[in-house]
Design a protein around this motif. Structure first.
Motif, mmCIF file in Angstrom:
data_model
loop_
_atom_site.group_PDB
_atom_site.id
_atom_site.type_symbol
_atom_site.label_atom_id
_atom_site.label_comp_id
_atom_site.label_asym_id
_atom_site.label_seq_id
_atom_site.Cartn_x
_atom_site.Cartn_y
_atom_site.Cartn_z
ATOM 1 N N SER A 41 -35.218 -26.985 5.128
ATOM 2 C CA SER A 41 -35.183 -26.154 6.332
ATOM 3 C C SER A 41 -34.290 -24.936 6.092
ATOM 4 C CB SER A 41 -34.631 -26.976 7.490
ATOM 5 O OG SER A 41 -34.138 -26.117 8.480
ATOM 6 N N ARG A 43 -32.625 -23.433 7.990
ATOM 7 C CA ARG A 43 -31.415 -23.485 8.805
ATOM 8 C C ARG A 43 -30.238 -24.061 8.015
ATOM 9 N NH1 ARG A 43 -32.556 -26.286 14.212
ATOM 10 N NH2 ARG A 43 -34.325 -24.891 14.204
ATOM 11 N N THR A 47 -26.838 -21.960 7.703
ATOM 12 C CA THR A 47 -25.560 -22.463 8.221
ATOM 13 C C THR A 47 -24.479 -22.370 7.153
ATOM 14 O OG1 THR A 47 -26.887 -24.054 9.431
ATOM 15 C CG2 THR A 47 -24.517 -24.386 9.446
#
Lengths: 291, 164
Positions: A41, A43, A47
């Motif tokens: 992912s 993300r 992050t």
């Protein structure tokens, strides 16, 4: 006799010591496989990227200070000389642009007559390269514009010479771009002289591109110029990609393989242009057939 | 004498280690960049053992991966293995004279390099530039200085706290 029980706790201690290691290795392998297959992912990376952003900034600081010093402390004479040279260059470019503009207008008028859509409108935005050294095995650069400035994954990156690469990852205040010459990068190209469509892939070296799978009957010569063909819709058409420097049969002897020198200045320069998306006039590419 | 080492020293040394990963160097040194982060982790594994060492190294490796743009998990795995080795041979390593310790660290860095080549080979990367082979050597030469510097900083802190 008293110490006969000593080896036992040692053994269990060793087992307990290697347990976290095994867990870490297993996690790493899962992560690496997922990342390699591109199934991770975005993300997760985004992050973590936010967490390491300050370190990039810090690492780029020396070069930034150096750049500042160079501008503010360099000799007046040299600056004046540079100024004159740049001014001349600008004049030359202005003249060229004026001519091009006339051609562009004519082109737009002709397109209107044909009822086709106008192509080749270019919205670009200048981005700076953050002066950090990423992994030397991979051809990547870090840019100082992020999603806050409207940068998106997949945007093409160019410089004055031509195609440079594309954005592959965006975080809040920066973006990572894959260069044309990365071994994982491929771009659809076209030979200007003959219109032949090919694919140019990176080699991992910043001064070479590989153009595999050219039919033996194809008309490709040394010094042929390659431009983006716009097929696939990721790159706008017509940007210079490279110049063919050698042609040889490939391993199978059924096809030819050419080597090309990138047109863009891959390992020089501190600024790049990002081609912005959201073109109101539809996709940029080879002219579409009118209805 | 079991005072905890100051957090700022641990964090600071690790951040410097991360910085050196991406600090722009002349092209000549780019391939043989010493793996300072590994040296720092070796030091902390030697001086302040704990069960969390491997996990901490793994998490740091993850950050390093994002920082340099390598495959997520690669450096994490390498650093976890490195710290595991140090913990395993900690008793011997701690009482080696400096040059022998440096040689051992060099061997571990070499092992790390081999591990990296294997991992990248599986991933389909080509052959590395030759300069990569010099990185463990540079790391070996750097180790005594890293060790002395971190030791001095740590001991000074301990004395200051103890004197109060």
């Amino acid at each position: 006799m008293i110490q006969s029980g000593a080896p036992a706790p040692k053994l269990s201690e060793a087992a307990a010591g290697s347990l976290p290691l095994l867990a870490c290795i297993a996690l790493s392998v899962v992560l690496m496989v997922a990342d390699h297959r591109g199934e991770l992912s975005p993300r997760v990376r985004a992050t973590l990227t936010t967490a390491v952003e300050p370190i990039w900034q810090l690492a780029a600081l020396p070069m930034r200070v150096w750049g500042w010093g160079e501008t503010h402390l360099s000799r007046q004479e040299r600056l004046a000389g540079e100024n004159i040279a740049l001014r001349r260059e600008l004049q030359l470019r202005d003249a060229q642009i004026a001519r091009l503009e006339a051609v562009a207008q004519e082109n737009a008028r002709l397109r209107e007559l044909l009822g086709g859509k106008a192509g080749y409108r270019l919205a670009v935005r200048m981005a700076g390269i953050v002066e950090v050294d990423l992994d030397p095995w991979r051809q990547r650069v870090r840019l100082d514009l992020g999603s806050a400035e409207g940068v998106e994954v997949g945007q093409a990156m160019i410089d004055a010479g031509g195609m440079l690469g594309q954005v592959i990852e965006v975080s809040g205040r920066g973006a990572t771009a894959l260069l044309l010459t990365d071994a994982n990068h491929a771009v659809p190209v076209q030979v200007v002289r003959t219109g032949l469509r090919l694919v140019a892939v990176g080699t991992g070296r910043s001064d070479a591109l590989r153009v595999p799978n050219i039919p033996r009957s194809a008309d490709v010569q040394i010094d042929d110029v390659l431009v983006t063909s716009g097929i696939g819709g990721r790159f706008p058409a017509g940007f210079a990609v490279g110049r063919v420097v050698s042609i040889a049969p490939d391993e199978s002897r059924l096809f030819l393989e050419a080597e090309a020198v990138p047109a863009a200045r891959i390992d020089r320069g501190r600024e790049v242009l990002l081609v912005m998306r959201g073109d109101p006039e539809g996709p940029v590419g080879p002219p579409e057939n009118g209805p | 004498m079991n005072r905890p080492t100051p957090l700022w020293l641990r964090l600071g040394s690790v951040i410097v280690g991360l910085l050196v990963l991406v600090l722009p160097l002349p092209a000549l040194f780019d391939d043989m960049r010493p793996y300072l982060l590994a040296l720092v982790l070796v030091y902390w594994a030697l001086e302040a053992p704990g069960t969390g060492g491997i996990v901490a190294a793994w998490l740091l490796g993850l950050l390093a991966d994002v920082l340099t743009g390598t495959l997520l998990g690669e450096q994490a795995l390498r650093l976890a293995v490195l710290v595991f080795l140090v913990q395993r041979f900690r008793a011997q390593l701690r009482f080696f004279p400096a040059w022998q310790q440096a040689a051992a660290v060099g061997l571990m860095l070499l092992n790390d390099l081999v591990l990296m080549l294997v991992l990248r080979g599986i991933g389909g990367a080509g052959l590395p530039p030759l300069g990569v082979l010099l990185a463990p050597l540079l790391g070996t030469l750097l180790w005594p200085w890293v060790f002395l510097l971190l030791d001095a900083l740590r001991l000074r802190h301990r004395e200051r706290v103890g004197g109060r």
